[in-house]
Motif scaffolding. Structure first.
Motif, short mmCIF file in Angstrom:
data_model
loop_
_atom_site.label_atom_id
_atom_site.label_comp_id
_atom_site.label_asym_id
_atom_site.label_seq_id
_atom_site.Cartn_x
_atom_site.Cartn_y
_atom_site.Cartn_z
N LEU A 191 18.61 -27.97 54.08
CA LEU A 191 17.40 -27.49 54.73
C LEU A 191 17.69 -26.82 56.07
CD1 LEU A 191 14.29 -27.32 54.91
CD2 LEU A 191 14.30 -29.63 55.88
N GLU A 192 18.59 -27.43 56.85
CA GLU A 192 18.88 -26.92 58.20
C GLU A 192 19.38 -25.48 58.17
OE1 GLU A 192 18.36 -28.28 61.17
OE2 GLU A 192 17.43 -30.05 60.29
N GLN A 193 20.09 -25.11 57.11
CA GLN A 193 20.66 -23.76 57.03
C GLN A 193 19.61 -22.69 56.84
OE1 GLN A 193 23.71 -23.42 54.06
NE2 GLN A 193 25.13 -24.79 55.11
N PHE A 194 18.46 -23.07 56.32
CA PHE A 194 17.44 -22.08 55.98
C PHE A 194 16.18 -22.20 56.83
CE2 PHE A 194 20.05 -22.72 52.17
CZ PHE A 194 20.46 -21.41 51.94
N LEU A 195 16.20 -23.05 57.85
CA LEU A 195 15.03 -23.16 58.72
C LEU A 195 14.91 -21.91 59.59
CD1 LEU A 195 15.06 -26.88 59.94
CD2 LEU A 195 13.44 -25.80 58.39
N ASN A 196 13.72 -21.37 59.65
CA ASN A 196 13.45 -20.21 60.49
C ASN A 196 13.50 -20.65 61.96
OD1 ASN A 196 12.59 -17.77 61.51
ND2 ASN A 196 10.80 -17.60 60.18
N PRO A 197 14.33 -20.03 62.80
CA PRO A 197 14.47 -20.51 64.18
C PRO A 197 13.21 -20.35 65.03
CG PRO A 197 15.68 -18.46 63.87
CD PRO A 197 15.23 -18.90 62.51
N VAL A 198 12.42 -19.32 64.78
CA VAL A 198 11.19 -19.10 65.55
C VAL A 198 10.02 -18.97 64.57
CG1 VAL A 198 9.97 -17.62 67.18
CG2 VAL A 198 12.45 -17.89 67.37
N THR A 199 9.13 -19.95 64.61
CA THR A 199 8.02 -19.96 63.65
C THR A 199 6.66 -19.93 64.34
OG1 THR A 199 8.14 -22.37 63.57
CG2 THR A 199 9.33 -21.17 61.87
N LEU A 245 -14.24 -13.01 82.57
CA LEU A 245 -13.24 -12.93 81.51
C LEU A 245 -12.71 -14.32 81.18
CD1 LEU A 245 -11.21 -9.75 82.53
CD2 LEU A 245 -13.07 -9.96 80.88
N ILE A 246 -12.52 -14.60 79.91
CA ILE A 246 -12.14 -15.93 79.43
C ILE A 246 -10.65 -15.95 79.09
CG2 ILE A 246 -12.57 -17.71 77.69
CD1 ILE A 246 -14.89 -17.18 79.68
N ASP A 247 -9.93 -16.92 79.64
CA ASP A 247 -8.50 -17.07 79.32
C ASP A 247 -8.34 -17.58 77.90
OD1 ASP A 247 -7.67 -16.26 81.83
OD2 ASP A 247 -7.76 -18.28 82.66
N ALA A 248 -7.36 -17.04 77.20
CA ALA A 248 -7.13 -17.45 75.81
C ALA A 248 -5.64 -17.44 75.49
CB ALA A 248 -7.87 -16.52 74.85
N GLU A 249 -5.27 -18.29 74.54
CA GLU A 249 -3.94 -18.27 73.94
C GLU A 249 -4.08 -17.78 72.51
OE1 GLU A 249 -1.91 -22.06 76.35
OE2 GLU A 249 -2.14 -22.13 74.16
N LEU A 250 -3.35 -16.73 72.18
CA LEU A 250 -3.37 -16.20 70.81
C LEU A 250 -2.08 -16.61 70.12
CD1 LEU A 250 -4.68 -12.57 71.45
CD2 LEU A 250 -5.97 -14.70 71.32
N TRP A 251 -2.18 -17.51 69.15
CA TRP A 251 -1.01 -18.03 68.44
C TRP A 251 -0.86 -17.35 67.09
CZ3 TRP A 251 2.56 -21.74 70.02
CH2 TRP A 251 2.28 -22.38 71.23
N ASP A 252 0.39 -17.08 66.73
CA ASP A 252 0.70 -16.59 65.39
C ASP A 252 1.86 -17.40 64.84
OD1 ASP A 252 0.51 -15.16 63.08
OD2 ASP A 252 1.17 -13.25 63.92
N PHE A 253 1.95 -17.49 63.52
CA PHE A 253 2.92 -18.37 62.89
C PHE A 253 3.66 -17.65 61.77
CE2 PHE A 253 -0.65 -20.85 64.46
CZ PHE A 253 -0.01 -21.73 65.31
N ASP A 254 4.91 -18.08 61.55
CA ASP A 254 5.74 -17.50 60.50
C ASP A 254 6.13 -18.59 59.51
OD1 ASP A 254 7.21 -15.69 59.07
OD2 ASP A 254 8.65 -15.22 60.66
N TYR A 255 6.79 -18.19 58.43
CA TYR A 255 7.27 -19.16 57.43
C TYR A 255 8.26 -20.13 58.07
CZ TYR A 255 5.44 -15.89 53.93
OH TYR A 255 4.64 -15.08 53.17
N LEU A 256 8.29 -21.36 57.56
CA LEU A 256 9.22 -22.36 58.06
C LEU A 256 10.65 -22.09 57.62
CD1 LEU A 256 7.09 -25.60 57.55
CD2 LEU A 256 7.79 -24.62 59.74
N ILE A 257 10.83 -21.45 56.46
CA ILE A 257 12.18 -21.21 55.96
C ILE A 257 12.38 -19.73 55.68
CG2 ILE A 257 12.59 -23.51 55.01
CD1 ILE A 257 11.80 -22.43 52.26
#
Length: 447
Positions: free
Chosen positions: A385-393, A362-374
């Protein structure tokens, strides 16, 4: 983008010529030196008021231009402005600055040779004409500058360059300001200009956008002058059409709370074995992969939680099995299934991905997903800009993958069954850690 230029040139290749050009404008009375402070100059231009330095003599202007070239105290106070108009309704025509000093920072190509530099307004028409550009393609925010561009061509008697305006593409929950994007890079909110969350060519390519799909999408937009704010859905849907017919299929099981499955019954394999299976169900040209079968499997916790005792399920690429015993607890740690390979796979509600823990590595893997920046669909110019930055992207889950994933190289694109499409950001043998790093590719569908 895979475009190989015949030659790469830089505006700095023309600094000597641009210096001579400005010298000629001053001598002809078409430019003057101005030491008005920035705020006053902005106010005068806005109100259409003539600068007190506009009437300087040619000799005086030439002397100050030489002081600017040498970076003297007097030179540093001044800039050179084109003498076009004071009160033209088009403010781009109100004596724009065409040369200014910057002695502090060495130029990245010419070093400390120059202490003053041409501005975009002067350099662009001159260099375009000299280099043989036939059509200058510019987004509509530069439309007001077109008459200014033409003024320099006419005044300097340069070869004509034709202007073609088009609307730049805007996307929801995305900002394209290089200044604001640089701020995210500088403060570490993203990994760099090629971060898969960035709206740059390098960023979307790293996210998994293919060159053919990108070209197709751009060409379909056409040279429209209408400014629109598009959804990313159609952008990534174009890409899915490109990758779906050729992306090899693989399997991943999330490590966290994965469930061990014991396979029983007369059809259970006595010893681990492998079979060749197609990498793509509809495209034999993609090739085959080894699939391991044994009495010991792992599946995802979410699948195990959905099972009922004696429910018949389908183990994808194997056949049906009946759930006989689910260990109580939360999370579920193990369960037993009895193979029923004669069962009708079309009759089962649940098609389950799985991996054998025997007969393969079995092969170890990292599965990454991404969200909008704002978090806002459209960021206005005066928005903080700071007020609308997505905290977890960016989110990541660790997973086990089938052995075939170890052969993948950086930039390969695959589909993980029931999970989606992924681009390989790092192959199994391409880093110090023996693991594969996979970036989820959007498909245009909401999750």
């Amino acid at each position: 983008m895979g475009i190989k230029p015949d030659v790469v040139t830089y505006t700095s290749d023309y600094f000597d010529h641009l210096y001579d050009t400005c010298l000629g404008l001053i001598k002809a009375g078409h430019a003057y030196a101005d030491d008005t402070d920035v705020e006053t100059m902005r106010d005068e231009r806005g109100r259409g008021i003539e600068s007190k330095r506009r009437s300087r003599t040619v000799e005086e202007n030439l002397t100050i231009f030489d002081e600017m070239k040498n970076g003297t105290e007097e030179g540093l106070k001044n800039c050179i402005r084109a003498k076009i108009s004071v009160d033209n309704p088009n403010k781009a025509m109100r004596d724009p600055v065409i040369y200014r000093c910057n002695p502090k920072d060495p130029h990245h190509r010419t070093g400390t040779k120059w202490k003053m530099y041409p501005t975009y307004d002067l350099a662009c028409p001159v260099v375009d004409s000299l280099e043989g550009v036939t059509h200058a393609l510019r987004s509509t925010e530069y439309t007001d500058r077109n008459p200014q561009f033409q003024w320099f061509l006419d005044t300097l008697k340069l070869r004509q360059v034709y202007m073609w305006d088009f609307a730049r593409m805007n996307f929801i929950r995305t900002f394209l300001s290089k200044r604001k994007l640089a701020k995210l890079v500088d403060n570490g909110r993203v990994w760099g200009w090629d971060d898969p969350r960035m709206p740059t060519i390098r960023g979307i390519r790293r996210r998994g956008m293919t060159i053919p799909a990108l070209r197709d999408f751009i060409l379909k937009q056409g040279p429209s002058r209408n400014v629109v704010s598009m959804d990313w859905a159609s952008f990534w849907a174009t890409n899915k059409k490109e990758i779906d017919p050729v992306a090899p299929r693989h399997t991943a099981i999330i490590k966290k709370d994965h469930v061990r499955v014991a396979i029983m019954g007369d059809e259970a394999p006595a010893e681990p074995r492998t079979e060749d299976k197609p990498l793509h169900p509809k495209n034999p040209a993609v090739g085959t992969k080894k699939v391991a079968f044994s009495k010991e499997l792992i599946i995802d916790q979410a699948d195990a939680k959905s099972f009922k005792d004696d429910e018949e399920i389908t183990l994808m690429q194997w056949g049906n099995a009946v759930v006989r015993a689910v260990a109580s607890g939360d999370p579920i740690t193990s369960l037993t299934c009895e193979l029923n390979l004669k069962g009708d796979v079309r009759a089962t509600e649940k098609k389950v991905t799985w991996l054998s823990t025997q007969g393969q590595k079995l092969i170890d893997a990292e599965l990454w997903d991404f969200d909008y920046l704002i978090t806002k669909d459209k960021l206005e110019e005066d928005d903080d800009l700071e007020q609308f930055l997505n905290p977890v992207t960016a989110t990541m889950e660790e997973a086990f993958c089938d052995e075939g994933v170890a052969k993948l190289k950086k930039d390969d694109i695959i589909q993980l069954e029931r999970r989606g499409y992924y681009r390989v950001d790092r192959g199994y043998n391409e880093g110090d850690e023996k693991k594969v790093v996979l970036f989820c590719i959007p498909t245009g569908k909401s999750k």
